[in-house]
Design a protein around this motif. Structure first.
Motif, short mmCIF file in Angstrom:
data_model
loop_
_atom_site.label_atom_id
_atom_site.label_comp_id
_atom_site.label_asym_id
_atom_site.label_seq_id
_atom_site.Cartn_x
_atom_site.Cartn_y
_atom_site.Cartn_z
N ARG A 81 17.01 -13.49 0.82
CA ARG A 81 18.21 -12.64 1.47
C ARG A 81 19.31 -12.69 0.40
N GLU A 82 19.37 -13.61 -0.47
CA GLU A 82 20.43 -13.70 -1.49
C GLU A 82 20.02 -13.19 -2.79
N ALA A 83 18.65 -13.00 -3.33
CA ALA A 83 18.09 -12.95 -4.45
C ALA A 83 18.38 -11.58 -5.01
N ALA A 84 18.55 -11.51 -6.38
CA ALA A 84 18.78 -10.38 -6.87
C ALA A 84 17.67 -9.41 -7.14
N LEU A 85 17.49 -8.77 -6.05
CA LEU A 85 16.02 -8.02 -6.16
C LEU A 85 16.50 -6.61 -6.21
N PRO A 86 15.72 -5.59 -6.62
CA PRO A 86 16.02 -4.02 -6.73
C PRO A 86 16.16 -3.44 -5.18
N PRO A 87 16.46 -2.15 -4.91
CA PRO A 87 16.77 -1.48 -3.71
C PRO A 87 15.50 -1.78 -2.91
N GLU A 88 14.34 -1.52 -3.47
CA GLU A 88 13.16 -1.61 -2.58
C GLU A 88 12.89 -2.50 -1.74
N PHE A 89 13.51 -3.78 -2.16
CA PHE A 89 13.51 -4.90 -1.19
C PHE A 89 14.50 -4.96 -0.09
#
Length: 287
Positions: A81-89
């Motif tokens: 929930r808090e991870a710095a992942l790109p918009p596809e996530f």
């Protein structure tokens, strides 16, 4: 309960599992405890030995590689929930907010959600829409399976008795990807899904160039919707009127939460709502 084994390395864990394939892998425990408590209440035996994965290094990491993202098997929903992942996530992040309450999100793991293989597992449709793979390890080596090949049915997976799930792998793709998640339950929070849907779209000049849409809780396993995906290509987000024919291949189930007939109708509405949100977002950006 019998033995509680807590290996300190992956090699030790795999050796223990190879020697005793009946060991029950344990990560967050949010599925194991209620399931086994229910079995015990009906006079069935608790697993003789638990293989606690909590001390294995690296299994909780979320990492970027050259061509994929690697989500460690012990990554929790709170971490996702808090991870710095790109918009596809975004769809997976939204699903992470729906997996029980804060306590469950802090303990429950992505691999546990997949290995439990519930038809209503919130993490599965977003990962299907991302073409995710499951990495499995044993003393025989590593292998990868597409998520659609890993989950075989209600509470059934392709994990061999001597294997551990070590990661979920999500390929990187070119283009502007957006994703979303929509869930229907008997109430707003802390509820098992009646129907849920996730979509990942790639847009080119305001139109859908690529679409991946998956629906969960409407069949023994969550499913992609290839007919709908084909119909979406070339359209503007939210413009297509979803019809029952677009959901071909779904085989809705009856259970205490809803009838198959209700799910069949609700799935159309849930998918339409999900796709409409993409259209609303595109309109907001244009304004």
């Amino acid at each position: 309960m019998g033995r509680w084994l807590r290996p300190r390395s992956m090699q030790e864990a795999l050796a223990l599992l190879a020697a005793d394939p009946a060991l029950m892998p344990f990560a967050g425990g949010t599925d194991l405890y209620p399931t086994q408590a229910a079995r015990f209440a009906w006079g069935q035996e608790f697993p003789d030995a638990i293989l606690d994965l909590g001390a294995l290094p690296g299994l909780a990491a979320i990492q970027e590689a050259s061509d994929h993202w690697r989500i460690g098997a012990r990554a929790t929903w709170a971490a996702l929930r808090e991870a710095a992942l790109p918009p596809e996530f975004d769809a997976l992040r939204a699903a992470a907010r729906e997996v029980g309450g804060a306590q469950i999100q802090n303990r429950g793991t992505i691999a546990g959600n997949l290995c439990n293989a519930s038809p209503a597992a919130d993490g599965v449709p977003p990962l299907l829409a991302l073409d995710a793979e499951v990495e499995l390890a044993s003393l025989r080596g590593l292998r990868r399976l597409s998520l659609s090949d890993f989950i075989l049915g209600n509470r059934r997976t392709a994990r061999a008795a001597d294997e551990l799930v070590t990661a979920v792998l999500v390929p990187k793709r070119d283009g502007t990807l957006r994703s979303g998640f929509e869930k229907l339950g008997a109430r707003r929070y802390l509820v098992i899904s009646i129907v849920m849907a996730a979509a990942t779209l790639r847009l080119e000049q305001g139109r859908i160039a690529e679409a991946a849409v998956a629906v969960g809780a409407c069949a023994p396993v969550a499913r992609r919707l290839p007919v709908l995906e084909a119909a979406l290509r070339g359209t503007r987000p939210g413009a297509l009127a979803v019809a029952p024919a677009h959901l071909a291949g779904l085989t809705p189930i009856d259970d205490p939460r809803a009838t198959a007939a209700y799910r069949e109708e609700a799935a159309v509405v849930v998918v339409q709502r999900l796709l409409a949100r993409f259209g609303d977002a595109a309109g907001a950006r244009a304004a």
